[in-house]
Design an enzyme around this catalytic site. Structure first.
Site, PDB file in Angstrom:
ATOM      1  N   ASN A 106      49.435  32.760  42.424  1.00  0.00           N
ATOM      2  CA  ASN A 106      49.352  33.794  43.455  1.00  0.00           C
ATOM      3  C   ASN A 106      49.441  33.135  44.825  1.00  0.00           C
ATOM      4  OD1 ASN A 106      48.228  35.579  45.446  1.00  0.00           O
ATOM      5  ND2 ASN A 106      47.465  36.872  43.778  1.00  0.00           N
ATOM      6  N   HIS A 117      47.537  33.629  49.777  1.00  0.00           N
ATOM      7  CA  HIS A 117      46.789  32.990  50.861  1.00  0.00           C
ATOM      8  C   HIS A 117      47.550  31.928  51.622  1.00  0.00           C
ATOM      9  CE1 HIS A 117      43.637  35.689  50.109  1.00  0.00           C
ATOM     10  NE2 HIS A 117      43.648  35.382  48.832  1.00  0.00           N
ATOM     11  N   ARG A 176      48.183  32.915  62.751  1.00  0.00           N
ATOM     12  CA  ARG A 176      48.805  32.675  64.052  1.00  0.00           C
ATOM     13  C   ARG A 176      49.924  33.668  64.355  1.00  0.00           C
ATOM     14  NH1 ARG A 176      48.010  27.413  66.221  1.00  0.00           N
ATOM     15  NH2 ARG A 176      45.736  27.154  66.212  1.00  0.00           N
ATOM     16  N   HIS A 223      50.336  39.987  46.110  1.00  0.00           N
ATOM     17  CA  HIS A 223      49.603  41.248  46.251  1.00  0.00           C
ATOM     18  C   HIS A 223      49.939  41.858  47.609  1.00  0.00           C
ATOM     19  CE1 HIS A 223      45.349  43.276  46.164  1.00  0.00           C
ATOM     20  NE2 HIS A 223      46.331  44.156  46.237  1.00  0.00           N
ATOM     21  N   ARG A 269      49.034  44.218  49.894  1.00  0.00           N
ATOM     22  CA  ARG A 269      47.931  45.128  50.167  1.00  0.00           C
ATOM     23  C   ARG A 269      48.356  46.204  51.161  1.00  0.00           C
ATOM     24  NH1 ARG A 269      42.462  44.401  49.625  1.00  0.00           N
ATOM     25  NH2 ARG A 269      41.780  42.762  48.158  1.00  0.00           N
ATOM     26  N   ARG A 305      47.274  42.408  54.971  1.00  0.00           N
ATOM     27  CA  ARG A 305      46.497  41.341  55.606  1.00  0.00           C
ATOM     28  C   ARG A 305      47.084  39.966  55.299  1.00  0.00           C
ATOM     29  NH1 ARG A 305      40.843  41.903  52.370  1.00  0.00           N
ATOM     30  NH2 ARG A 305      41.163  44.082  52.941  1.00  0.00           N
ATOM     31  N   HIS A 306      47.841  39.862  54.175  1.00  0.00           N
ATOM     32  CA  HIS A 306      48.481  38.581  53.900  1.00  0.00           C
ATOM     33  C   HIS A 306      49.963  38.793  53.561  1.00  0.00           C
ATOM     34  CE1 HIS A 306      47.122  39.765  49.904  1.00  0.00           C
ATOM     35  NE2 HIS A 306      45.887  39.345  50.099  1.00  0.00           N
ATOM     36  N   GLU A 337      51.494  42.732  42.640  1.00  0.00           N
ATOM     37  CA  GLU A 337      50.202  43.429  42.577  1.00  0.00           C
ATOM     38  C   GLU A 337      50.191  44.522  43.637  1.00  0.00           C
ATOM     39  OE1 GLU A 337      47.276  40.351  43.013  1.00  0.00           O
ATOM     40  OE2 GLU A 337      47.079  40.149  40.854  1.00  0.00           O
ATOM     41  N   THR A 344      37.872  40.665  49.334  1.00  0.00           N
ATOM     42  CA  THR A 344      38.826  40.406  48.254  1.00  0.00           C
ATOM     43  C   THR A 344      38.619  41.469  47.190  1.00  0.00           C
ATOM     44  OG1 THR A 344      39.675  38.745  46.691  1.00  0.00           O
ATOM     45  CG2 THR A 344      37.293  38.807  47.019  1.00  0.00           C
ATOM     46  N   THR A 345      39.447  41.447  46.181  1.00  0.00           N
ATOM     47  CA  THR A 345      39.361  42.476  45.142  1.00  0.00           C
ATOM     48  C   THR A 345      38.001  42.420  44.470  1.00  0.00           C
ATOM     49  OG1 THR A 345      41.715  42.233  44.768  1.00  0.00           O
ATOM     50  CG2 THR A 345      40.471  43.368  43.061  1.00  0.00           C
ATOM     51  N   GLU A 350      44.771  42.951  32.803  1.00  0.00           N
ATOM     52  CA  GLU A 350      44.325  41.683  33.361  1.00  0.00           C
ATOM     53  C   GLU A 350      42.839  41.800  33.607  1.00  0.00           C
ATOM     54  OE1 GLU A 350      46.640  39.686  36.345  1.00  0.00           O
ATOM     55  OE2 GLU A 350      44.865  38.734  37.202  1.00  0.00           O
ATOM     56  N   HIS A 379      41.286  35.984  38.901  1.00  0.00           N
ATOM     57  CA  HIS A 379      40.464  36.179  40.100  1.00  0.00           C
ATOM     58  C   HIS A 379      39.352  35.140  40.177  1.00  0.00           C
ATOM     59  CE1 HIS A 379      39.578  38.461  43.759  1.00  0.00           C
ATOM     60  NE2 HIS A 379      38.405  37.872  43.585  1.00  0.00           N
ATOM     61  N   GLY A 380      39.492  34.287  41.160  1.00  0.00           N
ATOM     62  CA  GLY A 380      38.448  33.302  41.452  1.00  0.00           C
ATOM     63  C   GLY A 380      38.489  32.043  40.612  1.00  0.00           C
ATOM     64  N   GLY A 415      45.222  31.936  42.390  1.00  0.00           N
ATOM     65  CA  GLY A 415      45.813  31.769  43.712  1.00  0.00           C
ATOM     66  C   GLY A 415      44.922  31.082  44.714  1.00  0.00           C
ATOM     67  N   HIS A 416      43.844  31.773  45.089  1.00  0.00           N
ATOM     68  CA  HIS A 416      43.030  31.285  46.217  1.00  0.00           C
ATOM     69  C   HIS A 416      42.606  29.828  46.034  1.00  0.00           C
ATOM     70  CE1 HIS A 416      39.258  30.868  48.588  1.00  0.00           C
ATOM     71  NE2 HIS A 416      39.991  31.488  49.493  1.00  0.00           N
TER      72      HIS A 416
END
Ligand SMILES: CC(=O)[C@@H](O)[C@H](O)COP(=O)(O)O
Ligand SMILES: NCC(=O)COP(=O)(O)O
Length: 249
Positions: free
Chosen positions: A13, A16, A24, A49, A51, A55-56, A76, A106-107, A157, A200-201, A222-223
């Site tokens: 993912n 991020h 920036r 994802h 969103r 935001r990303h 996603e 986050t989710t 998932e 996730h995580g 991802g993160h």
């Protein structure tokens, strides 16, 4: 079954990378460049994802990914008309329906399928008919898994956030209980004929027990990988994660 079909797939993912870029407001670092690097490093797929608040990942990111990836794109998205239209425009290999709350960092939870079956069944049908592999991002919860099956989703998932948070916070009894729940629900979902993914995580310390669950066919991570890339490079982080996943099988 070929060895490949048995291989636990890793979806990287890249959300991020876009978080850093958007900090920036410019165009660097480019998430698409990260995706291409991840492909070369052995990612079996790329997850992004889009969103509602962008935001990303942004709409141009999705356009560029859809045009340039040589591995499957797992898109996603929230269960909204806007996102459905975007998905039907690109027809990615896969879509994963995730819950979104504007105020969340986050989710936080899984999709509440059981309370929204009729709408979600109609929502996913055109995506499935267009050829997207539809996945539902849900908690390790029997009721939600049964509902995901009833609405015609071929894949779920399982949200591994509570398991990972418990580990990070040293709540090891809670962590082990979450892991047991994930194991049980992966087996239950498999018994219904659902393909089981997880994510996730996840990080180096938590991936092993999840990768060892035989019914789990794909991990989306991802993160942690993007953070680890700051220290060792994205290719090395992916290679290390891949080694841990393979060692667990
Ligand atoms: C659904 C999921 O677990 C990931 O896609 C996660 O949502 C990453 O995006 P955020 O960090 O913005 O939640
Ligand atoms: N669906 C999980 C995902 O894509 C990656 O989640 P995370 O590793 O960024 O927490």
């Amino acid at each position: 079954m070929s060895e490949d079909e048995n291989r636990l797939r890793l979806g990287v993912n890249i959300d991020h990378v876009a978080t850093v870029r958007n900090a920036r407001g410019g165009s660097w670092p480019d998430p698409v460049r990260a995706a291409k690097l991840a492909e070369r490093a052995g990612a079996d797929g790329i997850t992004a994802h889009l969103r509602e608040d962008r935001r990303h990942i942004t709409d141009p990111d999705i356009e560029a990914l859809a045009e340039t990836l040589t591995v499957p794109l797992n898109f996603e998205m929230a269960a909204t008309d806007e996102m459905q239209a975007i998905a039907l425009r690109h027809v990615p290999h896969a879509v994963c329906i995730v819950p979104e709350k504007r105020e969340e960092r986050t989710t936080e939870g899984g999709l509440e399928v059981a309370k929204d079956e009729n709408r979600l069944a109609h929502f996913i049908a055109p995506l499935r008919d267009a050829g997207c592999r539809v996945s539902i991002f849900i908690a390790a919860d029997r009721k939600q898994i049964e509902a995901a099956h009833r609405i015609g989703a071929p894949v779920i998932e399982i949200h591994t956030g509570a398991y990972c948070d418990a580990h990070a916070e040293g709540r090891f009894a809670d962590r082990d209980a979450e892991l047991e729940r994930i194991r049980d629900m992966a087996a239950f979902a498999d018994s219904l004929g659902l393909e089981v993914h997880a994510g996730h995580g996840l990080g180096f310390e938590t991936v092993g027990p999840i990768a060892a669950i035989p019914q789990v066919k794909e991990l989306n991570i991802g993160h942690f990988l993007i953070g680890e890339a700051i220290f060792s490079g994205l290719d090395n982080a992916i290679a290390h994660m891949r080694r841990l996943m393979d060692a667990a099988r």
